[in-house]
Design a protein around this motif. Structure first.
Motif, mmCIF file in Angstrom:
data_model
loop_
_atom_site.group_PDB
_atom_site.id
_atom_site.type_symbol
_atom_site.label_atom_id
_atom_site.label_comp_id
_atom_site.label_asym_id
_atom_site.label_seq_id
_atom_site.Cartn_x
_atom_site.Cartn_y
_atom_site.Cartn_z
ATOM 1 N N LEU A 231 0.803 -1.146 -0.005
ATOM 2 C CA LEU A 231 -0.158 0.054 -0.015
ATOM 3 C C LEU A 231 0.780 1.198 -0.183
ATOM 4 O O LEU A 231 0.350 2.049 -0.596
ATOM 5 C CB LEU A 231 -1.073 0.029 1.277
ATOM 6 N N ALA A 232 2.106 1.293 0.665
ATOM 7 C CA ALA A 232 2.921 2.253 0.772
ATOM 8 C C ALA A 232 3.394 2.598 -0.901
ATOM 9 O O ALA A 232 3.529 3.874 -1.127
ATOM 10 C CB ALA A 232 4.103 2.054 1.838
ATOM 11 N N MET A 233 3.846 1.451 -1.443
ATOM 12 C CA MET A 233 4.455 1.636 -2.684
ATOM 13 C C MET A 233 3.257 2.325 -3.630
ATOM 14 O O MET A 233 3.501 2.968 -4.463
ATOM 15 C CB MET A 233 5.043 0.328 -3.348
ATOM 16 N N ALA A 234 2.146 1.869 -3.441
ATOM 17 C CA ALA A 234 1.077 2.354 -4.229
ATOM 18 C C ALA A 234 0.611 3.595 -4.210
ATOM 19 O O ALA A 234 0.390 4.441 -5.043
ATOM 20 C CB ALA A 234 -0.147 1.342 -4.071
ATOM 21 N N GLU A 235 0.617 4.121 -2.928
ATOM 22 C CA GLU A 235 0.368 5.509 -2.520
ATOM 23 C C GLU A 235 1.550 6.295 -3.394
ATOM 24 O O GLU A 235 1.366 7.444 -3.615
ATOM 25 C CB GLU A 235 0.192 5.466 -1.152
ATOM 26 N N TYR A 236 2.858 5.921 -3.148
ATOM 27 C CA TYR A 236 4.044 6.677 -3.679
ATOM 28 C C TYR A 236 3.875 6.927 -5.226
ATOM 29 O O TYR A 236 4.096 8.013 -5.662
ATOM 30 C CB TYR A 236 5.178 5.766 -3.302
ATOM 31 N N VAL A 237 3.281 6.015 -5.896
ATOM 32 C CA VAL A 237 3.170 6.036 -7.288
ATOM 33 C C VAL A 237 2.055 6.544 -7.837
ATOM 34 O O VAL A 237 1.676 6.459 -9.003
ATOM 35 C CB VAL A 237 3.957 4.810 -8.141
ATOM 36 N N GLY A 238 0.853 6.419 -6.950
ATOM 37 C CA GLY A 238 -0.501 6.681 -7.068
ATOM 38 C C GLY A 238 -1.007 5.531 -7.946
ATOM 39 O O GLY A 238 -2.039 5.813 -8.756
ATOM 40 N N ALA A 239 -0.886 4.288 -7.537
ATOM 41 C CA ALA A 239 -1.493 3.065 -8.368
ATOM 42 C C ALA A 239 -2.269 2.500 -7.864
ATOM 43 O O ALA A 239 -2.469 2.342 -6.380
ATOM 44 C CB ALA A 239 -0.168 2.092 -8.680
ATOM 45 N N PRO A 240 -3.632 2.192 -8.641
ATOM 46 C CA PRO A 240 -4.540 1.293 -8.041
ATOM 47 C C PRO A 240 -4.130 0.000 -7.766
ATOM 48 O O PRO A 240 -3.434 -0.555 -8.541
ATOM 49 C CB PRO A 240 -5.726 1.423 -9.389
ATOM 50 N N VAL A 241 -4.408 -0.701 -6.755
ATOM 51 C CA VAL A 241 -3.918 -1.885 -6.273
ATOM 52 C C VAL A 241 -5.171 -2.853 -5.605
ATOM 53 O O VAL A 241 -5.839 -2.534 -5.047
ATOM 54 C CB VAL A 241 -2.768 -1.651 -5.309
ATOM 55 N N TYR A 242 -4.985 -4.039 -6.077
ATOM 56 C CA TYR A 242 -5.966 -5.080 -5.631
ATOM 57 C C TYR A 242 -5.286 -6.147 -5.115
ATOM 58 O O TYR A 242 -4.436 -6.722 -5.551
ATOM 59 C CB TYR A 242 -6.655 -5.476 -7.027
ATOM 60 N N PHE A 243 -5.567 -6.560 -3.770
ATOM 61 C CA PHE A 243 -5.201 -7.731 -3.289
ATOM 62 C C PHE A 243 -6.078 -8.844 -3.157
ATOM 63 O O PHE A 243 -7.075 -8.712 -2.783
ATOM 64 C CB PHE A 243 -4.887 -6.987 -1.638
ATOM 65 N N VAL A 244 -5.395 -9.917 -3.792
ATOM 66 C CA VAL A 244 -5.999 -11.177 -3.885
ATOM 67 C C VAL A 244 -6.010 -11.969 -2.587
ATOM 68 O O VAL A 244 -5.381 -11.560 -1.743
ATOM 69 C CB VAL A 244 -5.374 -12.234 -5.077
ATOM 70 N N HIS A 245 -7.075 -12.861 -2.499
ATOM 71 C CA HIS A 245 -7.505 -13.723 -1.392
ATOM 72 C C HIS A 245 -6.924 -13.292 0.113
ATOM 73 O O HIS A 245 -6.182 -14.049 0.584
ATOM 74 C CB HIS A 245 -6.619 -15.054 -1.609
ATOM 75 N N GLN A 246 -7.353 -12.061 0.288
ATOM 76 C CA GLN A 246 -7.360 -11.726 1.678
ATOM 77 C C GLN A 246 -7.864 -12.617 2.713
ATOM 78 O O GLN A 246 -9.118 -12.723 2.628
ATOM 79 C CB GLN A 246 -7.503 -10.259 1.815
ATOM 80 N N SER A 247 -7.234 -12.926 3.695
ATOM 81 C CA SER A 247 -7.659 -13.995 4.970
ATOM 82 C C SER A 247 -7.804 -13.491 6.191
ATOM 83 O O SER A 247 -8.185 -14.305 6.808
ATOM 84 C CB SER A 247 -6.703 -15.288 4.595
ATOM 85 N N THR A 248 -7.453 -12.261 6.579
ATOM 86 C CA THR A 248 -7.298 -11.462 7.863
ATOM 87 C C THR A 248 -7.999 -10.512 8.102
ATOM 88 O O THR A 248 -8.161 -9.444 7.041
ATOM 89 C CB THR A 248 -6.109 -11.576 8.272
ATOM 90 N N PRO A 249 -8.865 -10.213 8.787
ATOM 91 C CA PRO A 249 -9.489 -8.789 9.131
ATOM 92 C C PRO A 249 -8.462 -7.675 8.954
ATOM 93 O O PRO A 249 -8.858 -6.542 8.694
ATOM 94 C CB PRO A 249 -10.285 -8.777 10.481
ATOM 95 N N GLY A 250 -7.370 -7.841 9.720
ATOM 96 C CA GLY A 250 -6.102 -6.877 9.538
ATOM 97 C C GLY A 250 -5.841 -6.315 8.227
ATOM 98 O O GLY A 250 -5.852 -5.313 8.126
#
Length: 475
Positions: A231-250
């Motif tokens: 997320l920090a890298m995506a914020e830095y370059v302004g990139a949309p990012v999609y996280f696959v198979h998230q398994s934790t509420p955190g």
């Protein structure tokens, strides 16, 4: 001007979109929805009429995360596009999105995607592709441009699996920057490799490396640490990012916090993370549940389900990987040597529907959002995810109260087990219409042949603007 009756009318339908519902006769011509007529009007004449009274009609599912005919090391999944697309249709999914992942260092991202595109010519349903980059070099920007021209507007990268599919941080950052330039979307498998590697090696030294110890080798912290870094890298370059198979509420909460800061970030989870917990590894068949990330504790699953019910998770995808039990059982003594991944493209609909609808106040509209509308919109898949005039005639009819019990042997995914064996589920499709063709009805499948179309996806920001049909339906 069209002459003659339309090919199909779905009469007396309770149409449920993510934004609301209406009573209508659905008129289908040439594979598209020509008209939604008020249900108070007489049923139009058609070549074929299906009476949907007593059933709900939703847009065909879009599964944004499938692995078809995948080679991972010495293991190959047992399916091909004919098998997996057939299973998808049986399960109410009318569009699948697969990955062109390089098999090794000699295969380029462009070659891997084109190979999958060729294999997909036998698909029975529509399909699209994600690209994948493992290592950056000076040819990658040009390859990403060619992929975008061909309608492949997303790229997946792994933050773990060193020596095979893992991309380092420099590669991830550079690809993200190029995807911004190309109006694309970055997909991320987020698990912190150093933590995973060290934890796994410690378990190996201690002799606790068998499948029953899988959850201990891949802790929740590894997933959340990786999500935070990406997320920090995506914020830095302004990139949309999609996280696959998230398994934790955190992990889901980290994405939600980023969205509150204005980032374009998305959480995907899978049916198995909502319906199963890590007690399965203490049962009789722990090898049925070999996947990465692993199933989590009952407490974590309960919290993840709460986030799901609250709308914090944007899509539910199968992460379908079709290994069989013989492959799974070759090396149950060592999780590092066994194939990971679960069959699930056919059961995504009932597991997701059942899980969501167990929560008080849950709506079918919310199910449609994560099953179809959200995946279509986020992945810029045109013509999908909405039952509206001008959209593809991809329709699923089902009785929300009908319950069936999962029998892995009766499914159609080309393997010999289901991780949901014996579970009583609601939300099974009764009739499935794909591109105007009735392919599932009355418990039988009518094979349409290799008619699946490659879907040329649009730009992320271009497609994220609500369509005129959506705005009209919401009015």
């Amino acid at each position: 001007m069209n002459e003659g009756p339309p090919e199909l009318v779905v009469a007396n339908a309770t149409v449920v979109n993510s934004f609301g519902r209406q009573q209508a006769h659905i008129v289908v011509r040439g594979g598209r929805i020509e008209q939604l007529q008020d249900a108070d009007l007489p049923v139009p004449t058609a070549q074929r009429t299906i009476d949907a009274a007593g059933r709900l009609v939703i847009p065909g599912g879009v599964d944004g995360h499938c692995h078809v005919a995948q080679v991972t090391g010495r293991f190959s999944t047992l399916d091909d596009y004919a098998v997996t697309s057939t299973a998808a249709l049986w399960g109410g999914t009318t569009t699948i999105i697969d990955f062109g992942i390089p098999a090794d260092a000699s295969e380029t991202p462009l070659a891997a995607a084109r190979k999958k595109k060729e294999l997909a010519r036998i698909s029975r349903c529509d399909y699209a592709l994600h690209g994948s980059v493992i290592e950056w070099d000076e040819t990658v920007p040009g390859q990403l441009e060619e992929l975008a021209v061909e309608g492949i507007r997303s790229v997946k990268m792994y933050t773990t699996n060193r020596g095979t599919t893992m991309a380092n941080s420099d590669t991830i950052l550079k690809v993200m920057r190029d995807m911004v330039r190309l109006d694309g979307l970055t997909y991320i498998h987020a698990e912190h490799d150093a933590i995973i590697h060290d934890c796994t090696e410690q378990h190996a030294r201690g002799g606790t490396i068998g499948i029953e110890h899988l959850p201990e080798t891949r802790p929740e912290l590894a997933e959340e640490a990786s999500v935070k870094e990406v997320l920090a890298m995506a914020e830095y370059v302004g990139a949309p990012v999609y996280f696959v198979h998230q398994s934790t509420p955190g992990a889901v909460d980290l994405v939600a916090e980023a969205r509150r800061r204005g980032q374009d970030a998305f959480s995907e989870t899978c049916p198995h993370y909502l319906a199963l917990d890590d007690t399965v590894y203490r049962g009789s068949f722990p090898e049925w549940y070999a996947c990465c990330p692993p199933m989590r504790s009952p407490q974590t699953v309960a919290a993840l389900r709460a986030r799901f019910a609250a709308g914090a998770i944007h899509t539910v995808a199968s992460d379908h990987s079709c290994y069989d039990l013989a492959q799974k059982r070759e090396r149950t003594d060592d999780v590092r040597a066994m194939p990971h991944g679960l069959p699930g493209v056919e059961t995504r609909m009932p597991v997701t529907f059942t899980t969501l609808m167990e929560h008080p106040g849950a709506r079918v509209e919310d199910f449609v959002e994560v099953f179809s509308a959200g995946p279509a919109r986020i992945n810029a898949v045109p013509g999908k995810g909405i039952v509206a005039e001008g959209y593809d005639a991809d329709l699923v009819l089902f009785d929300p109260e009908e319950q069936r019990t999962v029998d892995g042997r009766a499914l159609h995914m080309g393997t010999d087990f289901s991780p949901f064996e014996g579970k009583a589920l609601r939300g099974w499709p009764a009739v499935v219409v794909s591109a105007g063709r009735v392919v599932v009805s009355d418990g039988s499948f009518r094979d349409p042949g290799p008619v699946g179309r490659f879907i040329h996806r649009g730009g992320f920001r271009e497609h994220s603007t609500p369509s005129a049909a959506t705005l009209l339906a919401r009015a």
